[in-house]
Design a protein around this motif. Structure first.
Motif, PDB file in Angstrom:
ATOM      1  N   LEU A  35     -11.262  -4.551 -70.726  1.00  0.00           N
ATOM      2  CA  LEU A  35     -10.464  -3.933 -69.669  1.00  0.00           C
ATOM      3  C   LEU A  35     -11.351  -3.215 -68.658  1.00  0.00           C
ATOM      4  O   LEU A  35     -11.062  -3.215 -67.456  1.00  0.00           O
ATOM      5  N   PHE A  36     -12.434  -2.614 -69.121  1.00  0.00           N
ATOM      6  CA  PHE A  36     -13.367  -1.973 -68.186  1.00  0.00           C
ATOM      7  C   PHE A  36     -14.071  -3.027 -67.323  1.00  0.00           C
ATOM      8  O   PHE A  36     -14.376  -2.772 -66.155  1.00  0.00           O
ATOM      9  N   ILE A  37     -14.326  -4.187 -67.904  1.00  0.00           N
ATOM     10  CA  ILE A  37     -14.872  -5.292 -67.102  1.00  0.00           C
ATOM     11  C   ILE A  37     -13.868  -5.697 -66.030  1.00  0.00           C
ATOM     12  O   ILE A  37     -14.232  -5.941 -64.868  1.00  0.00           O
ATOM     13  N   LEU A  38     -12.593  -5.754 -66.413  1.00  0.00           N
ATOM     14  CA  LEU A  38     -11.541  -6.091 -65.455  1.00  0.00           C
ATOM     15  C   LEU A  38     -11.475  -5.059 -64.331  1.00  0.00           C
ATOM     16  O   LEU A  38     -11.328  -5.417 -63.153  1.00  0.00           O
ATOM     17  N   VAL A  39     -11.604  -3.789 -64.689  1.00  0.00           N
ATOM     18  CA  VAL A  39     -11.631  -2.735 -63.668  1.00  0.00           C
ATOM     19  C   VAL A  39     -12.815  -2.937 -62.730  1.00  0.00           C
ATOM     20  O   VAL A  39     -12.700  -2.767 -61.509  1.00  0.00           O
ATOM     21  N   GLY A  40     -13.955  -3.316 -63.294  1.00  0.00           N
ATOM     22  CA  GLY A  40     -15.127  -3.575 -62.463  1.00  0.00           C
ATOM     23  C   GLY A  40     -14.911  -4.725 -61.497  1.00  0.00           C
ATOM     24  O   GLY A  40     -15.301  -4.649 -60.326  1.00  0.00           O
ATOM     25  N   LEU A  41     -14.274  -5.786 -61.960  1.00  0.00           N
ATOM     26  CA  LEU A  41     -14.024  -6.941 -61.095  1.00  0.00           C
ATOM     27  C   LEU A  41     -13.027  -6.602 -59.987  1.00  0.00           C
ATOM     28  O   LEU A  41     -13.208  -6.997 -58.828  1.00  0.00           O
ATOM     29  N   LEU A  42     -11.976  -5.877 -60.336  1.00  0.00           N
ATOM     30  CA  LEU A  42     -10.999  -5.466 -59.324  1.00  0.00           C
ATOM     31  C   LEU A  42     -11.628  -4.493 -58.323  1.00  0.00           C
ATOM     32  O   LEU A  42     -11.345  -4.554 -57.118  1.00  0.00           O
ATOM     33  N   SER A  43     -12.478  -3.623 -58.819  1.00  0.00           N
ATOM     34  CA  SER A  43     -13.167  -2.682 -57.931  1.00  0.00           C
ATOM     35  C   SER A  43     -14.105  -3.413 -56.986  1.00  0.00           C
ATOM     36  O   SER A  43     -14.276  -3.009 -55.828  1.00  0.00           O
ATOM     37  N   ALA A  44     -14.714  -4.488 -57.463  1.00  0.00           N
ATOM     38  CA  ALA A  44     -15.580  -5.297 -56.602  1.00  0.00           C
ATOM     39  C   ALA A  44     -14.778  -5.904 -55.452  1.00  0.00           C
ATOM     40  O   ALA A  44     -15.254  -5.954 -54.310  1.00  0.00           O
TER      41      ALA A  44
END
Length: 311
Positions: A35-44
């Motif tokens: 989920l933190f990876i997902l947050v990183g991708l959305l933040s990108a």
């Protein structure tokens, strides 16, 4: 050195409390790192939108047929109108950042409105000539976006998670770091603001993936894109950037020793000994000077040695 000095003075001497007083014992389970990876991708994606929108807005602002002093006035007027309704968007937004780490402080609609408004006024103000940068606005945008992601994740997946605090801090750094091109700095800032090692690890995961996407898409940062628009590409190395910014005229030397074709080697050797050069340029005088060849000092030394040997 500066970070260590600041920490000693703020924590040990003046005993200033960190900006975020957070109790975070760690990530609930290892699967939550996805989920933190997902947050990183959305933040990108948000970082890419911010960079492209700001660059486009700056280009269009330059084309407007308005005096330079009028543009900041327009931006200030619009900012004032926004602030009447949403005072949280003014300044650094310290209180809004603190509320973003508290569960239930904002609902998903309020977060969406604040994010859109902060992005809009930041781009407008910078494009229209306000003095300042993007770092502080991005911190607020990022932390609100992280809280927004947590509400979505909590509603969609409905699984035990680490809470809004972890996702807010992760979003704050995952949005900020690729825009300014400083992932390591942002990771250290998390530790400085929270003094929580476990939370820093969670934020680091989001930062890594966010920077990876932005770097592969646009470049290392907003500033790289701005330099690229001026013909300076740091991706090709700083040496090339320095060469591109250096004109040949600044490198031209006129104090080199010269000699005529008819001049003796002894006379030329005296000139070389008096100068800091190891070579002299042999020219022919006329309407135009033309360089025949360059005679190096070691060649004259060879002539001396040959003369001594023959005698």
């Amino acid at each position: 050195m500066s970070a260590a000095t600041g920490y000693i003075f703020s924590d040990q001497i003046f005993e200033i409390e960190p900006l975020f007083l957070i109790e975070f014992s760690g990530v609930e389970n290892s699967g939550e790192f996805i989920l933190f990876i997902l947050v990183g991708l959305l933040s990108a994606c948000l970082a890419l939108f911010f960079i492209s929108s700001l660059l486009s807005s700056q280009r269009h602002a330059k084309e407007l047929p308005l005096p330079a002093f009028v543009k900041p006035a327009i931006a200030g007027f619009v900012l004032g109108l926004f602030a009447l309704i949403l005072p949280e968007i003014l300044g650094i937004g310290t209180e809004a950042m603190r509320f973003a780490t508290i569960e239930g402080a904002y609902d998903i609609k309020e977060l969406a409105v604040l994010i859109i408004a902060k992005i809009a006024v930041t781009i407008l103000c910078i494009s229209f000539g306000f003095v300042g940068g993007v770092f502080s606005p991005l911190l607020l945008i990022g932390i609100l976006f992280g809280a927004f992601n947590w509400l979505l994740i909590d509603e969609i997946f409905n699984i035990p998670n680490s809470g809004v605090t972890a996702y807010s801090i992760a979003g704050m750094m995952a949005v900020t770091s690729p825009v300014i091109g400083a992932p390591l700095t942002c990771i250290l800032i998390v530790f400085e603001l929270t003094r929580n090692y476990e939370l820093t690890i969670a934020a680091m995961v989001a930062v890594v993936f966010s920077n990876l996407v932005v770097a592969k898409t646009l470049g290392r940062s907003l500033f790289d894109c701005q330099l690229l628009s001026k013909g300076i590409n740091l991706a090709e190395g700083r040496d090339k950037a320095i060469l591109q910014a250096t004109s040949v005229g600044t490198l031209v030397r006129t104090d080199f020793p010269i000699a005529c074709i008819e001049e003796s080697a002894t006379s030329l050797n005296v000139k070389l000994e008096k100068s800091a050069w190891s070579e002299a340029y042999i020219i022919s005088q006329g309407v135009n000077f033309s360089v025949h060849t360059a005679l190096f000092s070691h060649k004259i030394s060879q002539l001396k040695e040959r003369f001594i040997y023959q005698t």
